[in-house]
Design a protein around this motif. Structure first.
Motif, PDB file in Angstrom:
ATOM      1  N   GLU A  44      -8.072   1.062   0.622  1.00 45.98           N
ATOM      2  CA  GLU A  44      -8.007  -0.209  -0.117  1.00 45.98           C
ATOM      3  C   GLU A  44      -7.419  -1.315   0.766  1.00 45.98           C
ATOM      4  O   GLU A  44      -7.902  -2.449   0.766  1.00 45.98           O
ATOM      5  CB  GLU A  44      -7.160  -0.051  -1.375  1.00 45.98           C
ATOM      6  CG  GLU A  44      -7.774   0.819  -2.445  1.00 45.98           C
ATOM      7  CD  GLU A  44      -6.832   1.023  -3.611  1.00 45.98           C
ATOM      8  OE1 GLU A  44      -7.189   0.601  -4.723  1.00 45.98           O
ATOM      9  OE2 GLU A  44      -5.736   1.588  -3.399  1.00 45.98           O
ATOM     10  N   VAL A  45      -6.381  -0.956   1.515  1.00 45.18           N
ATOM     11  CA  VAL A  45      -5.729  -1.938   2.392  1.00 45.18           C
ATOM     12  C   VAL A  45      -6.664  -2.314   3.543  1.00 45.18           C
ATOM     13  O   VAL A  45      -6.805  -3.495   3.871  1.00 45.18           O
ATOM     14  CB  VAL A  45      -4.390  -1.388   2.931  1.00 45.18           C
ATOM     15  CG1 VAL A  45      -3.750  -2.359   3.913  1.00 45.18           C
ATOM     16  CG2 VAL A  45      -3.438  -1.080   1.790  1.00 45.18           C
ATOM     17  N   LEU A  46      -7.319  -1.321   4.135  1.00 43.42           N
ATOM     18  CA  LEU A  46      -8.237  -1.599   5.236  1.00 43.42           C
ATOM     19  C   LEU A  46      -9.377  -2.505   4.778  1.00 43.42           C
ATOM     20  O   LEU A  46      -9.772  -3.432   5.498  1.00 43.42           O
ATOM     21  CB  LEU A  46      -8.811  -0.293   5.792  1.00 43.42           C
ATOM     22  CG  LEU A  46      -7.828   0.628   6.518  1.00 43.42           C
ATOM     23  CD1 LEU A  46      -8.530   1.898   6.957  1.00 43.42           C
ATOM     24  CD2 LEU A  46      -7.191  -0.070   7.701  1.00 43.42           C
ATOM     25  N   ARG A  64      -5.600  -1.276  -8.361  1.00 43.89           N
ATOM     26  CA  ARG A  64      -6.041  -1.830  -9.636  1.00 43.89           C
ATOM     27  C   ARG A  64      -5.352  -3.149  -9.999  1.00 43.89           C
ATOM     28  O   ARG A  64      -5.441  -3.600 -11.137  1.00 43.89           O
ATOM     29  CB  ARG A  64      -5.872  -0.808 -10.770  1.00 43.89           C
ATOM     30  CG  ARG A  64      -6.704   0.444 -10.573  1.00 43.89           C
ATOM     31  CD  ARG A  64      -6.581   1.397 -11.739  1.00 43.89           C
ATOM     32  NE  ARG A  64      -5.229   1.635 -12.193  1.00 43.89           N
ATOM     33  CZ  ARG A  64      -4.450   2.639 -11.796  1.00 43.89           C
ATOM     34  NH1 ARG A  64      -4.892   3.492 -10.916  1.00 43.89           N
ATOM     35  NH2 ARG A  64      -3.246   2.794 -12.285  1.00 43.89           N
ATOM     36  N   PHE A  65      -4.655  -3.775  -9.071  1.00 48.62           N
ATOM     37  CA  PHE A  65      -4.018  -5.066  -9.316  1.00 48.62           C
ATOM     38  C   PHE A  65      -4.664  -6.122  -8.430  1.00 48.62           C
ATOM     39  O   PHE A  65      -4.834  -5.895  -7.225  1.00 48.62           O
ATOM     40  CB  PHE A  65      -2.512  -5.023  -9.033  1.00 48.62           C
ATOM     41  CG  PHE A  65      -1.739  -4.184 -10.004  1.00 48.62           C
ATOM     42  CD1 PHE A  65      -1.415  -4.681 -11.255  1.00 48.62           C
ATOM     43  CD2 PHE A  65      -1.347  -2.896  -9.677  1.00 48.62           C
ATOM     44  CE1 PHE A  65      -0.695  -3.917 -12.152  1.00 48.62           C
ATOM     45  CE2 PHE A  65      -0.639  -2.122 -10.569  1.00 48.62           C
ATOM     46  CZ  PHE A  65      -0.310  -2.623 -11.816  1.00 48.62           C
ATOM     47  N   PRO A 123       3.822   2.776  -1.647  1.00 46.69           N
ATOM     48  CA  PRO A 123       2.618   3.179  -0.925  1.00 46.69           C
ATOM     49  C   PRO A 123       1.865   4.354  -1.569  1.00 46.69           C
ATOM     50  O   PRO A 123       0.705   4.576  -1.260  1.00 46.69           O
ATOM     51  CB  PRO A 123       3.120   3.566   0.466  1.00 46.69           C
ATOM     52  CG  PRO A 123       4.578   3.489   0.438  1.00 46.69           C
ATOM     53  CD  PRO A 123       5.020   2.841  -0.827  1.00 46.69           C
ATOM     54  N   ARG A 124       2.504   5.066  -2.465  1.00 45.32           N
ATOM     55  CA  ARG A 124       1.803   6.156  -3.155  1.00 45.32           C
ATOM     56  C   ARG A 124       0.847   5.625  -4.216  1.00 45.32           C
ATOM     57  O   ARG A 124       0.007   6.353  -4.723  1.00 45.32           O
ATOM     58  CB  ARG A 124       2.820   7.104  -3.797  1.00 45.32           C
ATOM     59  CG  ARG A 124       3.668   7.836  -2.755  1.00 45.32           C
ATOM     60  CD  ARG A 124       4.744   8.621  -3.417  1.00 45.32           C
ATOM     61  NE  ARG A 124       5.715   7.681  -3.996  1.00 45.32           N
ATOM     62  CZ  ARG A 124       6.858   8.016  -4.548  1.00 45.32           C
ATOM     63  NH1 ARG A 124       7.191   9.288  -4.636  1.00 45.32           N
ATOM     64  NH2 ARG A 124       7.672   7.113  -5.022  1.00 45.32           N
ATOM     65  N   ASP A 125       0.966   4.333  -4.558  1.00 46.45           N
ATOM     66  CA  ASP A 125       0.136   3.754  -5.616  1.00 46.45           C
ATOM     67  C   ASP A 125      -1.240   3.279  -5.136  1.00 46.45           C
ATOM     68  O   ASP A 125      -2.082   2.933  -5.950  1.00 46.45           O
ATOM     69  CB  ASP A 125       0.858   2.570  -6.271  1.00 46.45           C
ATOM     70  CG  ASP A 125       2.094   3.006  -7.031  1.00 46.45           C
ATOM     71  OD1 ASP A 125       2.177   4.195  -7.385  1.00 46.45           O
ATOM     72  OD2 ASP A 125       2.969   2.155  -7.256  1.00 46.45           O
TER      73      ASP A 125
END
Length: 102
Positions: free
Chosen positions: A62-64, A7-8, A55-57
């Motif tokens: 999302e990264v992929l 969400r950022f 990393p729990r956030d």
């Protein structure tokens, strides 16, 4: 390129990610991974280093999504492939080229 992770919004570029990941030792990738340079990094490790977030956030997805939009090669292992490697000795044998037991 503007990417949203956890969400950022982040302004990420391919060169910026390459510079950020330079000198970072890849952790063993057991699931989703991103190929940066000639190294395979776990998606969560890339997200943690690039965004400086826990990393729990965020999710690996999302990264992929963000890394594939920047032009990096992303790999997703099927759940069956992950579950098949149970024993550390078996994993080491597979890395040395031994046949995979059924």
């Amino acid at each position: 390129m503007r990417c949203v992770i956890a969400r950022f919004p982040f302004e990420l570029t391919k060169n910026g990610v390459l510079e950020t990941m330079k000198g970072v030792k890849p952790e063993p990738a057991a699931g989703d991974s991103v190929i940066i340079g000639r190294r395979h990094y776990p998606a969560k490790q890339v997200g943690q280093v690039v965004t400086r977030q826990d990393p729990r956030d965020f999710s690996a997805g999302e990264v992929l999504r963000a890394m594939s939009q920047l032009g990096f090669t992303c790999r997703t292992l099927p759940k069956a492939a992950i579950a098949r490697i149970v024993d550390p000795l078996q994993r080491a044998s597979m890395m040395l080229g031994a046949p995979v037991p059924a």
